[in-house]
Design a protein around this motif. Structure first.
Motif, PDB file in Angstrom:
ATOM      1  N   LEU A  22      -6.349   5.955   1.939  1.00  0.00           N
ATOM      2  CA  LEU A  22      -6.671   4.550   1.671  1.00  0.00           C
ATOM      3  C   LEU A  22      -5.401   3.718   1.529  1.00  0.00           C
ATOM      4  O   LEU A  22      -5.303   2.605   2.063  1.00  0.00           O
ATOM      5  CB  LEU A  22      -7.524   4.417   0.409  1.00  0.00           C
ATOM      6  CG  LEU A  22      -8.992   4.803   0.542  1.00  0.00           C
ATOM      7  CD1 LEU A  22      -9.672   4.775  -0.823  1.00  0.00           C
ATOM      8  CD2 LEU A  22      -9.707   3.865   1.507  1.00  0.00           C
ATOM      9  N   GLN A  23      -4.421   4.253   0.842  1.00  0.00           N
ATOM     10  CA  GLN A  23      -3.173   3.517   0.658  1.00  0.00           C
ATOM     11  C   GLN A  23      -2.421   3.368   1.974  1.00  0.00           C
ATOM     12  O   GLN A  23      -1.784   2.340   2.211  1.00  0.00           O
ATOM     13  CB  GLN A  23      -2.311   4.180  -0.409  1.00  0.00           C
ATOM     14  CG  GLN A  23      -2.892   3.987  -1.803  1.00  0.00           C
ATOM     15  CD  GLN A  23      -2.015   4.559  -2.896  1.00  0.00           C
ATOM     16  OE1 GLN A  23      -1.116   5.359  -2.638  1.00  0.00           O
ATOM     17  NE2 GLN A  23      -2.283   4.157  -4.126  1.00  0.00           N
ATOM     18  N   GLU A  26      -4.134   0.537   3.743  1.00  0.00           N
ATOM     19  CA  GLU A  26      -3.737  -0.729   3.138  1.00  0.00           C
ATOM     20  C   GLU A  26      -2.317  -1.109   3.550  1.00  0.00           C
ATOM     21  O   GLU A  26      -2.028  -2.280   3.818  1.00  0.00           O
ATOM     22  CB  GLU A  26      -3.840  -0.650   1.618  1.00  0.00           C
ATOM     23  CG  GLU A  26      -5.254  -0.621   1.103  1.00  0.00           C
ATOM     24  CD  GLU A  26      -5.338  -0.425  -0.404  1.00  0.00           C
ATOM     25  OE1 GLU A  26      -4.277  -0.397  -1.082  1.00  0.00           O
ATOM     26  OE2 GLU A  26      -6.459  -0.282  -0.910  1.00  0.00           O
ATOM     27  N   GLU A  29      -2.392  -2.489   7.007  1.00  0.00           N
ATOM     28  CA  GLU A  29      -2.923  -3.864   6.971  1.00  0.00           C
ATOM     29  C   GLU A  29      -1.852  -4.840   6.496  1.00  0.00           C
ATOM     30  O   GLU A  29      -1.706  -5.933   7.056  1.00  0.00           O
ATOM     31  CB  GLU A  29      -4.150  -3.936   6.064  1.00  0.00           C
ATOM     32  CG  GLU A  29      -5.376  -3.264   6.622  1.00  0.00           C
ATOM     33  CD  GLU A  29      -6.530  -3.236   5.631  1.00  0.00           C
ATOM     34  OE1 GLU A  29      -6.395  -3.799   4.510  1.00  0.00           O
ATOM     35  OE2 GLU A  29      -7.569  -2.656   5.973  1.00  0.00           O
ATOM     36  N   GLU A  30      -1.108  -4.461   5.472  1.00  0.00           N
ATOM     37  CA  GLU A  30      -0.051  -5.327   4.944  1.00  0.00           C
ATOM     38  C   GLU A  30       1.069  -5.504   5.966  1.00  0.00           C
ATOM     39  O   GLU A  30       1.621  -6.595   6.107  1.00  0.00           O
ATOM     40  CB  GLU A  30       0.503  -4.774   3.630  1.00  0.00           C
ATOM     41  CG  GLU A  30      -0.464  -4.871   2.472  1.00  0.00           C
ATOM     42  CD  GLU A  30      -0.880  -6.300   2.152  1.00  0.00           C
ATOM     43  OE1 GLU A  30      -0.028  -7.214   2.203  1.00  0.00           O
ATOM     44  OE2 GLU A  30      -2.067  -6.506   1.873  1.00  0.00           O
ATOM     45  N   ARG A  33      -0.225  -7.923   8.497  1.00  0.00           N
ATOM     46  CA  ARG A  33      -0.229  -9.269   7.914  1.00  0.00           C
ATOM     47  C   ARG A  33       1.195  -9.819   7.834  1.00  0.00           C
ATOM     48  O   ARG A  33       1.426 -11.001   8.128  1.00  0.00           O
ATOM     49  CB  ARG A  33      -0.859  -9.222   6.527  1.00  0.00           C
ATOM     50  CG  ARG A  33      -1.358 -10.561   6.049  1.00  0.00           C
ATOM     51  CD  ARG A  33      -2.182 -10.464   4.783  1.00  0.00           C
ATOM     52  NE  ARG A  33      -3.238  -9.469   4.938  1.00  0.00           N
ATOM     53  CZ  ARG A  33      -3.741  -8.748   3.941  1.00  0.00           C
ATOM     54  NH1 ARG A  33      -3.292  -8.914   2.717  1.00  0.00           N
ATOM     55  NH2 ARG A  33      -4.690  -7.871   4.138  1.00  0.00           N
TER      56      ARG A  33
END
Length: 86
Positions: A22-23, A26, A29-30, A33
């Motif tokens: 999960l990390q 994330e 995704e970061e 972004r």
């Protein structure tokens, strides 16, 4: 080790692996972004430079027009008479 302890260990390892996964998602995704924001910042910087150049061009044109108006005003004033020169 008892079978119960091995089951608990397996459960904790599985939980840790899920948390890591999960990390990692994330983090990706970061990163995406951050890349989008960097691209947007570059676009905004380019647009800002373009606008600054336009502003400089307008300022130059305005100064030129003001100089022409000033010269026109100076040429429309009557020449000083002899009494004004003395």
């Amino acid at each position: 080790m008892s079978l119960d302890l091995l089951d608990k260990l397996e459960s904790r390892v599985q939980s840790a692996l899920e948390t890591i996964e999960l990390q990692q998602m994330e983090l990706e995704e970061e990163r995406a972004r951050a890349q989008e924001m960097a691209e947007k910042a570059a676009e905004l910087e380019a647009r800002n430079r373009e606008l600054e150049q336009q502003l400089q061009a307008w300022n130059s044109k305005a100064e030129g027009l003001l100089n022409r108006l000033s010269q026109a005003d100076d040429s429309n004033q009557p020449a000083p008479g002899l009494s004004e020169l003395a």
